[in-house]
Enzyme design. Structure first.
Site, mmCIF file in Angstrom:
data_model
loop_
_atom_site.group_PDB
_atom_site.id
_atom_site.type_symbol
_atom_site.label_atom_id
_atom_site.label_comp_id
_atom_site.label_asym_id
_atom_site.label_seq_id
_atom_site.Cartn_x
_atom_site.Cartn_y
_atom_site.Cartn_z
ATOM 1 C CE1 TYR A 189 -4.046 2.099 0.710
ATOM 2 C CE2 TYR A 189 -2.469 3.377 1.985
ATOM 3 C CZ TYR A 189 -3.707 3.257 1.374
ATOM 4 O OH TYR A 189 -4.588 4.317 1.417
ATOM 5 C CG HIS A 212 -1.114 5.426 -1.424
ATOM 6 N ND1 HIS A 212 -1.595 4.146 -1.482
ATOM 7 C CD2 HIS A 212 -2.180 6.254 -1.475
ATOM 8 C CE1 HIS A 212 -2.927 4.189 -1.548
ATOM 9 N NE2 HIS A 212 -3.302 5.457 -1.550
ATOM 10 C CE1 TYR A 254 -6.902 11.064 1.767
ATOM 11 C CE2 TYR A 254 -6.891 11.450 -0.585
ATOM 12 C CZ TYR A 254 -7.224 10.664 0.487
ATOM 13 O OH TYR A 254 -7.890 9.483 0.291
ATOM 14 C CD1 TRP A 256 -6.404 4.793 -6.059
ATOM 15 C CD2 TRP A 256 -4.441 4.844 -7.119
ATOM 16 N NE1 TRP A 256 -5.413 4.778 -5.103
ATOM 17 C CE2 TRP A 256 -4.194 4.805 -5.739
ATOM 18 C CE3 TRP A 256 -3.357 4.884 -7.982
ATOM 19 C CZ2 TRP A 256 -2.911 4.805 -5.205
ATOM 20 C CZ3 TRP A 256 -2.074 4.883 -7.447
ATOM 21 C CH2 TRP A 256 -1.868 4.839 -6.071
ATOM 22 C CD1 TRP A 257 -10.749 4.018 -5.973
ATOM 23 C CD2 TRP A 257 -12.748 3.751 -6.911
ATOM 24 N NE1 TRP A 257 -11.538 5.042 -5.545
ATOM 25 C CE2 TRP A 257 -12.770 4.908 -6.108
ATOM 26 C CE3 TRP A 257 -13.901 3.397 -7.606
ATOM 27 C CZ2 TRP A 257 -13.907 5.697 -5.971
ATOM 28 C CZ3 TRP A 257 -15.031 4.187 -7.481
ATOM 29 C CH2 TRP A 257 -15.027 5.330 -6.658
#
Length: 106
Positions: A20, A24, A43, A78-79
Site C-alpha cells: 500500500y 502511494h 490529504y 486507481w481503485w
C-alpha cells in the site's frame, strides 16, 4: 464558510501495508490532479498496524466536488489497481466509513 474537514477509515488486507505504501509513494500525477481539482487538499492517510485500519484525513475547499471523483476514469483505474490489497465494494471503490468529528483544536 471556511474549509471542511473530513475523516474516514478503510481497511487493508493482512500483510499489505508495505505494498500500500509503495503504491502511494508512486501515486500517479493525473490522480493527484483529479483529487486537487475536486477541492481536496492536505490529504493524509495513517495506518493502525494492529488492525490494518487506514485512517484518512482531508481538508476540502468550500464548494468542493470531492463526491464527484467516483465518476472519473483515473480514479476508477486507481481503485481497480488497489482492489487486491484492500477491502472494496463491488465497483472496486474502497470500503470507506465516515468518521464523526468529536474534537478540533485550532
Amino acid at each position: 464558510m471556511g474549509e471542511i474537514q473530513c475523516a474516514f477509515k478503510m481497511k487493508l488486507k493482512p500483510g499489505m501495508a508495505e505494498e500500500y505504501k509503495r503504491r502511494h509513494d508512486a501515486i500517479w500525477p493525473e490522480l493527484k490532479k483529479v483529487i486537487s481539482d475536486s477541492g481536496v487538499y492536505d490529504y493524509s492517510i495513517f495506518l493502525d498496524e494492529e488492525t490494518n485500519i487506514l485512517f484518512a484525513y482531508q481538508k476540502l475547499k468550500p464548494g468542493n466536488k470531492a463526491d464527484e471523483q467516483k465518476n472519473d476514469p483515473v480514479v476508477r483505474k486507481w481503485w481497480d489497481m488497489m482492489a487486491d490489497i484492500m477491502d472494496v465494494n463491488p465497483d472496486n471503490s474502497p470500503v470507506s466509513i465516515p468518521l464523526k468529528q468529536m474534537f478540533h483544536m485550532d
